[in-house]
Design a protein around this motif. Structure first.
Motif, PDB file in Angstrom:
ATOM      1  N   LYS A  66      16.159 -15.924  54.717  1.00  0.00           N
ATOM      2  CA  LYS A  66      15.660 -15.394  53.437  1.00  0.00           C
ATOM      3  C   LYS A  66      15.448 -16.519  52.425  1.00  0.00           C
ATOM      4  O   LYS A  66      14.369 -16.632  51.824  1.00  0.00           O
ATOM      5  N   THR A  67      16.493 -17.341  52.258  1.00  0.00           N
ATOM      6  CA  THR A  67      16.363 -18.433  51.298  1.00  0.00           C
ATOM      7  C   THR A  67      15.281 -19.415  51.724  1.00  0.00           C
ATOM      8  O   THR A  67      14.515 -19.907  50.891  1.00  0.00           O
ATOM      9  N   SER A  68      15.189 -19.665  53.018  1.00  0.00           N
ATOM     10  CA  SER A  68      14.148 -20.583  53.497  1.00  0.00           C
ATOM     11  C   SER A  68      12.767 -20.075  53.136  1.00  0.00           C
ATOM     12  O   SER A  68      11.901 -20.848  52.708  1.00  0.00           O
ATOM     13  N   PRO A 104      17.728 -18.435  41.580  1.00  0.00           N
ATOM     14  CA  PRO A 104      18.263 -18.979  42.827  1.00  0.00           C
ATOM     15  C   PRO A 104      19.660 -18.438  43.084  1.00  0.00           C
ATOM     16  O   PRO A 104      20.287 -17.889  42.185  1.00  0.00           O
ATOM     17  N   GLU A 105      20.137 -18.591  44.320  1.00  0.00           N
ATOM     18  CA  GLU A 105      21.496 -18.125  44.575  1.00  0.00           C
ATOM     19  C   GLU A 105      22.496 -19.155  44.061  1.00  0.00           C
ATOM     20  O   GLU A 105      22.241 -20.361  44.063  1.00  0.00           O
ATOM     21  N   GLN A 106      23.617 -18.647  43.565  1.00  0.00           N
ATOM     22  CA  GLN A 106      24.753 -19.500  43.190  1.00  0.00           C
ATOM     23  C   GLN A 106      24.384 -20.748  42.418  1.00  0.00           C
ATOM     24  O   GLN A 106      24.601 -21.859  42.893  1.00  0.00           O
ATOM     25  N   LEU A 180      14.116 -13.052  43.336  1.00  0.00           N
ATOM     26  CA  LEU A 180      15.555 -13.130  43.091  1.00  0.00           C
ATOM     27  C   LEU A 180      16.277 -13.326  44.421  1.00  0.00           C
ATOM     28  O   LEU A 180      16.130 -12.521  45.341  1.00  0.00           O
ATOM     29  N   ASP A 181      17.042 -14.395  44.515  1.00  0.00           N
ATOM     30  CA  ASP A 181      17.751 -14.671  45.762  1.00  0.00           C
ATOM     31  C   ASP A 181      19.184 -14.157  45.652  1.00  0.00           C
ATOM     32  O   ASP A 181      19.986 -14.714  44.908  1.00  0.00           O
ATOM     33  N   GLU A 182      19.480 -13.120  46.365  1.00  0.00           N
ATOM     34  CA  GLU A 182      20.787 -12.463  46.349  1.00  0.00           C
ATOM     35  C   GLU A 182      21.348 -12.335  44.931  1.00  0.00           C
ATOM     36  O   GLU A 182      22.397 -12.892  44.615  1.00  0.00           O
ATOM     37  N   PRO A 183      20.651 -11.559  44.108  1.00  0.00           N
ATOM     38  CA  PRO A 183      21.062 -11.497  42.699  1.00  0.00           C
ATOM     39  C   PRO A 183      22.429 -10.864  42.491  1.00  0.00           C
ATOM     40  O   PRO A 183      23.041 -11.079  41.457  1.00  0.00           O
TER      41      PRO A 183
END
Ligand SMILES: Nc1ncnc2c1ncn2[C@@H]1O[C@H](COP(=O)(O)OP(=O)(O)O)[C@@H](O)[C@H]1O
Ligand SMILES: [Mg+2]
Lengths: 265, 258
Positions: A66-68, A104-106, A180-183
Motif C-alpha cells: 500500500k505504502t509503495s 503519510p504514516e507515522q 491518506l496512509d493508514e490515517p
C-alpha cells in the motif's frame, strides 16, 4: 468516449469518465544492496481507478504494498513500469501534486513549531496569500478539533493530536484529492472515530479520498469502494455493498478469505 | 523564491528554539570572562591575548554550529518522515536543498552576529574604540567561509548515510583545511613525484577556507582589506558553495525516498 484514456496528452482536455486517480499496470520493485541480488516486487501489475468524489479504501495486510503504491503516486519512488495519473497528469510531473493532500504514516512533525506555525509554513509552500492562509488555518484547525492547542508546540501533543495535525496539513491547500496512509493506525477508539468523522465530512464536501487501512470495521462504514491488495497483487476491487452481497459475509471475513487465511479449527 | 524562504525560516526557527546554540554561546562567554579576569593589570599584550582566545572560541563555535545544524537537517527530515508531506507538496528537490542551505547559512549568520557583538563589547570595554569596518570585514569573511562549510556539509549529509560520521568528517576536513591548507603546497614540494602532483592538484582544487581568516583585522587592528578583494572573496565562496550544492542536487535529484 472509449478513446478517453488513449490520449493522455494535455490536448485532450478531460476524460469523460471523471477519474481522479488512475493506475495502470503499475509495478514497483526494490533493488537494494541489503536484499542481495534479489529484487523485491512490492507491487505487481496493479490497475485501479478512483472516481471523482469517491471514498476509496485501499486495503491489505502489512507489507501488501500500500505504502509503495502511494510512494509512486507522490513521486517519491519512480515506478519500475506502468503509469499513474492524478487528474490526468503523470505523477512524475511535480504539478500533479498541486491539488492533492497527503497524510503519510507515522510522521512526527517539526516538534519545535506550533500547529499554527506548521500550517503557515506549509501554506507558504503553496504560495497561499497570507490573509487567506489565516482563514484556512482557522478552518482546518476547527475541522480537526485542535483549535484549543494551536499555539502549543507540537512536541506537547498526544499521538492522536499529532495525527490530526497531519490531517490539517494535508487539507491546507484545500485539495480535491486526499491520499491518506493508514490515517487511523495507532490511535485509540476515540481518535479513530474522530478521523473517521473527518473523512466523512470531507466526502460531504465532495472531495475524493484514497486511503489505506487494515482496520476493516471502519472501512465498511466510510468507504464507497475498496480494493484488497495482498503481496503486491490486487485480490478484488468493487463497491462495498456489492462485495458484501456477493460473498454474503462481512468485510473482515472476505478479507481473510482473499488473503488465504483460514482460522484454526 | 517564496518556497525557499519558507523552508529557510523553519531552519532558523529551529536553531533559535533549540538549546545547543545557547550552550555554546554561554560557554564562550564564560571562558572569555575567565580569561579576562586573569588580566588584572590591563596590559596591552594581555588584552590582545584575551581577544585571541575569544576569537578562537568564536571560530570553533562557528564551525560547530554550522556543521551540526546542517548535518542534521536531511537525516532529521527522513527520521521524523516530514520529508514526505513536504515533498508531496509542489516543492522540487532543488528548492528543498536550497531552502536548507539558506536556512542553515542564515542561522549560522545570526549566531555569528551575536558572538561578534559580544566580542565587540569585550574589546571595546578594554580598548575604548569601535573599528566598525574592521569588524564588518572580518565577520563577513567568516560568514562566507561558513557558507562553503554549510554547502559541503549538506552534500555530505546526502552522500554519507550516518549523520554523526558526516558531522565528524566535515568538521575534521574544515578544521584541517583551516590549519594546514596554506602549507599543503610546501608539503607537496617535499614529496616524490606521483604524490607531489597529486597533492598539488588537491591543493588547487581545495576550497581555501583559511583565506577567509581575517582575525588580524580585529586583534591587531590591521589595515582594512581592499573592497575589491572582499568582492573577489565573495565570488570565490559563492562559486564553491554553488559547486557543492549542485553536486548535492545531482545526487539527491533522482534518489528514491523510502
Ligand atoms: N525500501 C525498501 N526496500 C526493500 N523492500 C521494501 C522497501 N520498502 C518496502 N519494501 C517491501 O515492499 C513490500 C511492501 O511494503 P509496503 O508498501 O510498505 O507495504 P504496506 O504499506 O502495505 O504495509 C514489503 O514486503 C516491504 O518489505
Ligand atoms: Mg504502509
Amino acid at each position: 468516449m472509449i478513446w478517453a484514456g488513449a490520449f493522455p496528452s494535455p490536448l485532450c482536455p478531460k476524460p469523460t469518465v471523471e477519474t481522479t486517480l488512475s493506475i495502470e499496470n503499475l509495478r514497483v520493485e526494490y533493488r537494494s544492496r541489503d536484499l542481495g541480488e534479489t529484487t523485491k516486487i512490492a507491487v505487481h501489475d496493479l490497475n485501479l481507478k478512483v472516481g471523482l468524489g469517491e471514498v476509496f479504501g485501499f486495503l491489505g495486510p502489512n507489507g501488501a504494498g500500500k505504502t509503495s503504491t502511494m510512494n509512486v503516486l507522490l513521486g517519491f519512488v519512480p515506478p519500475t513500469s506502468g503509469t499513474a495519473r492524478i487528474f490526468g497528469v503523470d505523477v512524475r510531473e511535480p504539478i500533479a501534486r498541486q491539488r492533492i493532500g497527503y497524510l503519510p504514516e507515522q510522521t512526527y512533525y517539526y516538534k519545535f513549531l506550533t500547529a499554527e506555525e506548521l500550517l503557515r509554513f506549509y501554506a507558504g509552500i503553496f504560495q497561499i496569500p497570507s490573509k487567506e492562509t489565516e482563514q484556512r488555518i482557522d478552518g482546518v484547525l476547527k475541522l480537526v478539533e485542535l483549535d484549543h492547542a494551536r499555539k502549543r508546540q507540537i512536541k506537547t501533543y498526544s499521538k492522536g493530536m499529532q495525527q490530526r495535525v497531519g490531517l490539517a496539513q494535508a487539507l491546507i491547500n484545500n485539495p480535491d484529492l486526499l491520499i491518506l496512509d493508514e490515517p487511523t493506525s495507532g490511535l485509540d477508539p476515540i481518535g479513530r472515530m474522530k478521523v473517521r468523522e473527518i473523512i466523512q465530512r470531507l466526502k460531504g464536501e465532495g472531495k475524493t479520498v484514497f486511503f489505506s487501512s487494515h482496520e476493516l470495521g471502519e472501512v465498511e462504514t466510510v468507504c464507497d469502494r475498496v480494493a484488497i491488495l495482498h503481496q503486491g497483487e490486487l485480490k478484488t476491487e468493487g463497491s462495498v455493498n456489492d462485495l458484501l452481497k456477493e460473498h454474503s459475509s462481512n468485510l473482515e471475513q472476505i478479507f481473510l478469505k482473499l488473503i488465504g487465511y483460514s482460522p484454526q479449527p | 523564491m517564496n518556497t525557499i524562504w519558507a523552508l529557510a525560516k523553519v531552519v532558523v526557527l529551529e536553531m533559535v528554539r533549540r538549546k545547543d546554540f545557547y550552550v555554546l554561546f554561554i560557554l564562550t562567554v564564560l571562558l572569555t570572562a575567565t580569561a579576562g579576569s586573569v588580566n588584572l593589570f590591563n596590559d596591552r599584550s594581555i588584552v590582545r591575548y584575551l581577544k585571541e582566545i575569544c576569537l578562537l572560541l568564536i571560530w570553533a563555535c562557528g564551525l560547530v554550529i554550522a556543521i551540526t545544524c546542517t548535518a542534521r537537517q536531511i537525516p532529521a527530515e527522513r527520521e521524523s518522515r516530514t520529508i514526505f508531506p513536504l515533498l508531496a507538496k509542489p516543492v522540487t528537490r532543488g528548492q528543498f536543498l536550497l531552502g536548507k542551505f539558506f536556512g542553515c547559512w542564515l542561522a549560522t549568520g545570526l549566531a555569528l552576529l551575536l558572538f561578534y557583538i559580544f566580542f565587540g563589547l569585550v574589546s571595546a570595554s578594554r580598548d575604548h574604540e569601535w573599528p566598525v569596518l574592521n569588524y564588518l570585514q572580518a565577520a563577513w569573511l567568516h560568514w562566507l567561509m561558513l557558507g562553503i562549510v554549510v554547502a559541503f556539509t549538506l552534500l555530505g549529509s546526502i552522500v554519507f548515510a550516518a549523520p554523526s560520521s558526516n558531522g565528524t568528517i566535515c568538521f575534521v576536513s574544515a578544521a584541517g583545511i583551516l590549519v594546514l591548507g596554506r602549507h599543503l603546497n610546501k608539503v607537496a614540494l617535499s614529496l616524490a613525484e606521483p604524490l607531489q602532483s597529486l597533492l598539488y592538484a588537491f591543493y588547487f582544487a581545495l576550497p581555501h577556507l583559511e583565506l577567509f581568516d581575517a582575525r588580524g583585522l580585529i586583534i591587531h587592528g590591521s589595515e582594512l582589506i581592499r573592497w575589491d578583494m572582499i568582492a573577489l572573496a565573495t565570488l570565490y565562496a559563492a562559486a564553491y558553495a554553488a559547486f557543492f550544492l549542485f553536486a548535492a542536487w545531482l545526487v539527491f535529484r533522482r534518489r528514491p525516498l523510502n
